[in-house]
Design a protein around this motif. Structure first.
Motif, mmCIF file in Angstrom:
data_model
loop_
_atom_site.group_PDB
_atom_site.id
_atom_site.type_symbol
_atom_site.label_atom_id
_atom_site.label_comp_id
_atom_site.label_asym_id
_atom_site.label_seq_id
_atom_site.Cartn_x
_atom_site.Cartn_y
_atom_site.Cartn_z
ATOM 1 N N LEU A 101 14.230 -8.872 -16.439
ATOM 2 C CA LEU A 101 14.813 -8.482 -17.721
ATOM 3 C C LEU A 101 16.125 -7.726 -17.578
ATOM 4 O O LEU A 101 16.843 -7.560 -18.558
ATOM 5 C CB LEU A 101 13.816 -7.626 -18.513
ATOM 6 C CG LEU A 101 12.489 -8.302 -18.848
ATOM 7 C CD1 LEU A 101 11.553 -7.311 -19.522
ATOM 8 C CD2 LEU A 101 12.719 -9.516 -19.722
ATOM 9 N N HIS A 102 16.452 -7.256 -16.378
ATOM 10 C CA HIS A 102 17.640 -6.415 -16.229
ATOM 11 C C HIS A 102 18.644 -6.918 -15.204
ATOM 12 O O HIS A 102 19.829 -6.656 -15.327
ATOM 13 C CB HIS A 102 17.217 -4.983 -15.877
ATOM 14 C CG HIS A 102 16.261 -4.399 -16.867
ATOM 15 N ND1 HIS A 102 16.619 -4.048 -18.135
ATOM 16 C CD2 HIS A 102 14.935 -4.166 -16.771
ATOM 17 C CE1 HIS A 102 15.561 -3.599 -18.794
ATOM 18 N NE2 HIS A 102 14.516 -3.662 -17.988
ATOM 19 N N GLY A 103 18.199 -7.627 -14.187
ATOM 20 C CA GLY A 103 19.095 -8.038 -13.106
ATOM 21 C C GLY A 103 19.715 -9.414 -13.256
ATOM 22 O O GLY A 103 20.582 -9.795 -12.497
ATOM 23 N N GLY A 104 19.253 -10.204 -14.229
ATOM 24 C CA GLY A 104 19.833 -11.509 -14.463
ATOM 25 C C GLY A 104 19.495 -12.560 -13.418
ATOM 26 O O GLY A 104 20.227 -13.533 -13.271
#
Length: 138
Positions: A101-104
């Protein structure tokens, strides 16, 4: 006297095949899938056609990234469903992973494919690779 040609779409057209070996071919796979769905009579409803295009895009992308760098897409229609079969040279089945959800870094594709399809199967071949058969209702 006026004459016109009427194009008649088919309920069960011949299978449509797309081969790809680069990310540039993902667009072609999506366009071909959209045209295939639009050619059916009756055509799938717009939401089903969009889901089919998304499934094809995810499977082809995953084949390029994780399945050996090339794929073959085959689209078929049955009276009750449309099937996209994506083959690649890797025998390794897709694996579910926790979406990032945050690092792509992804992790959403296989979850989406499983959620959008009514039938999903993985078979061996061609050769030492695998084929993923994804069906969606018409």
């Amino acid at each position: 006297m006026n004459s016109s040609t009427i194009a008649v779409a088919s309920a069960h057209p011949a299978p449509t095949v797309v081969r790809g070996d680069s990310t540039d071919t993902i667009h072609q796979a999506r366009e071909t899938t959209r045209a295939f769905a639009d050619s059916l009579s009756p055509a799938p409803d717009p939401a089903s056609a969009d889901a089919l295009v998304l499934v094809v895009s995810e499977l082809a992308t995953n084949a390029l990234r994780h399945g050996g760098g090339r794929y073959t897409l085959e689209l078929r229609a049955r009276p009750d469903a449309v099937t996209a079969a994506v083959s690649d040279p890797s025998p390794t089945a897709p694996r579910e992973r926790t979406p990032d959800l945050h690092g792509g870094t992804g992790g959403f594709g296989w979850h989406m494919v499983r959620r959008l399809t009514s039938e999903l199967a993985i078979t061996a071949g061609p050769g030492s690779g695998k084929t993923i058969h994804a069906s969606l209702p018409r």
